[in-house]
Design a protein around this motif. Structure first.
Motif, PDB file in Angstrom:
ATOM      1  N   ARG A  22     -89.106  28.008  -1.700  1.00  0.00           N
ATOM      2  CA  ARG A  22     -87.980  27.069  -1.782  1.00  0.00           C
ATOM      3  C   ARG A  22     -88.214  25.881  -0.860  1.00  0.00           C
ATOM      4  O   ARG A  22     -87.634  24.814  -1.060  1.00  0.00           O
ATOM      5  CB  ARG A  22     -86.666  27.765  -1.398  1.00  0.00           C
ATOM      6  N   ALA A  23     -89.065  26.063   0.146  1.00  0.00           N
ATOM      7  CA  ALA A  23     -89.343  24.994   1.115  1.00  0.00           C
ATOM      8  C   ALA A  23     -90.726  24.375   0.923  1.00  0.00           C
ATOM      9  O   ALA A  23     -91.128  23.524   1.705  1.00  0.00           O
ATOM     10  CB  ALA A  23     -89.225  25.552   2.530  1.00  0.00           C
ATOM     11  N   CYS A  24     -91.444  24.778  -0.099  1.00  0.00           N
ATOM     12  CA  CYS A  24     -92.794  24.262  -0.342  1.00  0.00           C
ATOM     13  C   CYS A  24     -92.703  22.946  -1.122  1.00  0.00           C
ATOM     14  O   CYS A  24     -92.253  22.934  -2.267  1.00  0.00           O
ATOM     15  CB  CYS A  24     -93.604  25.287  -1.130  1.00  0.00           C
ATOM     16  N   ALA A  69     -91.886  19.839  -5.994  1.00  0.00           N
ATOM     17  CA  ALA A  69     -92.229  18.637  -6.779  1.00  0.00           C
ATOM     18  C   ALA A  69     -92.553  19.021  -8.222  1.00  0.00           C
ATOM     19  O   ALA A  69     -92.135  18.330  -9.162  1.00  0.00           O
ATOM     20  CB  ALA A  69     -93.402  17.909  -6.142  1.00  0.00           C
ATOM     21  N   ALA A  70     -93.277  20.110  -8.396  1.00  0.00           N
ATOM     22  CA  ALA A  70     -93.603  20.577  -9.748  1.00  0.00           C
ATOM     23  C   ALA A  70     -92.334  20.975 -10.494  1.00  0.00           C
ATOM     24  O   ALA A  70     -92.142  20.613 -11.663  1.00  0.00           O
ATOM     25  CB  ALA A  70     -94.577  21.752  -9.684  1.00  0.00           C
ATOM     26  N   LEU A  71     -91.440  21.703  -9.826  1.00  0.00           N
ATOM     27  CA  LEU A  71     -90.194  22.116 -10.469  1.00  0.00           C
ATOM     28  C   LEU A  71     -89.300  20.919 -10.781  1.00  0.00           C
ATOM     29  O   LEU A  71     -88.654  20.874 -11.838  1.00  0.00           O
ATOM     30  CB  LEU A  71     -89.455  23.130  -9.597  1.00  0.00           C
ATOM     31  N   ASN A  72     -89.279  19.943  -9.898  1.00  0.00           N
ATOM     32  CA  ASN A  72     -88.493  18.727 -10.150  1.00  0.00           C
ATOM     33  C   ASN A  72     -89.040  17.986 -11.369  1.00  0.00           C
ATOM     34  O   ASN A  72     -88.273  17.492 -12.203  1.00  0.00           O
ATOM     35  CB  ASN A  72     -88.485  17.810  -8.931  1.00  0.00           C
ATOM     36  N   PHE A 127     -87.252  29.643 -12.124  1.00  0.00           N
ATOM     37  CA  PHE A 127     -88.079  29.714 -10.915  1.00  0.00           C
ATOM     38  C   PHE A 127     -87.214  29.625  -9.663  1.00  0.00           C
ATOM     39  O   PHE A 127     -87.378  30.414  -8.731  1.00  0.00           O
ATOM     40  CB  PHE A 127     -89.128  28.592 -10.888  1.00  0.00           C
ATOM     41  N   ARG A 128     -86.308  28.680  -9.644  1.00  0.00           N
ATOM     42  CA  ARG A 128     -85.474  28.497  -8.454  1.00  0.00           C
ATOM     43  C   ARG A 128     -84.626  29.736  -8.162  1.00  0.00           C
ATOM     44  O   ARG A 128     -84.481  30.131  -7.008  1.00  0.00           O
ATOM     45  CB  ARG A 128     -84.625  27.248  -8.602  1.00  0.00           C
ATOM     46  N   CYS A 136     -95.483  33.910  -3.743  1.00  0.00           N
ATOM     47  CA  CYS A 136     -94.050  34.119  -3.519  1.00  0.00           C
ATOM     48  C   CYS A 136     -93.737  35.368  -2.711  1.00  0.00           C
ATOM     49  O   CYS A 136     -92.642  35.479  -2.155  1.00  0.00           O
ATOM     50  CB  CYS A 136     -93.302  34.154  -4.845  1.00  0.00           C
ATOM     51  N   ILE A 137     -94.656  36.312  -2.619  1.00  0.00           N
ATOM     52  CA  ILE A 137     -94.403  37.525  -1.847  1.00  0.00           C
ATOM     53  C   ILE A 137     -94.358  37.208  -0.352  1.00  0.00           C
ATOM     54  O   ILE A 137     -93.495  37.698   0.367  1.00  0.00           O
ATOM     55  CB  ILE A 137     -95.470  38.597  -2.139  1.00  0.00           C
TER      56      ILE A 137
END
Length: 105
Positions: free
Chosen positions: A46-48, A53-56, A70-71, A40-41
């Motif tokens: 947000r575009a990965c 898919a994992a967060l969804n 996370f979002r 994330c650094i």
């Protein structure tokens, strides 16, 4: 890896197969979220597609609050603050996952 479709269920084994699939998906989502702390650094996650898919999947399977953490963390402009927030989101998700996997006593 993550599927919203119910076509990946195994009818013969019923609940056992569904539970095994869900545990496998959760394990993979945890792996992706763990990798997000390091990535994330330098990357805009947000575009990965893999991370999203994992967060969804998490959001649709009882972890909507953790996915929201996370979002929100991914939107922070400062890389060090973003890393700290993503790390906290991972801790929150890990705690939720461990509570969910405990058998009822």
């Amino acid at each position: 890896m993550f599927s919203d479709s119910k076509s990946d269920k195994v009818a013969y084994f019923g609940v056992w197969a569904d539970g095994a699939r869900d545990r496998s998906y959760l394990k993979e989502a945890l792996r992706i979220c763990t990798a997000a702390v390091e990535r994330c650094i330098e990357q805009d996650l947000r575009a990965c597609p893999e991370t999203q898919a994992a967060l969804n999947w998490l959001a649709g399977n009882g972890f909507s609050s953790a996915a929201a953490h996370f979002r929100r963390a991914f939107t922070l402009p400062n890389p060090m603050e973003r890393e700290a927030a993503v790390s906290q989101a991972l801790t929150y998700l890990t705690r939720q996952a461990s509570r969910q996997s405990r058998p009822d006593v």
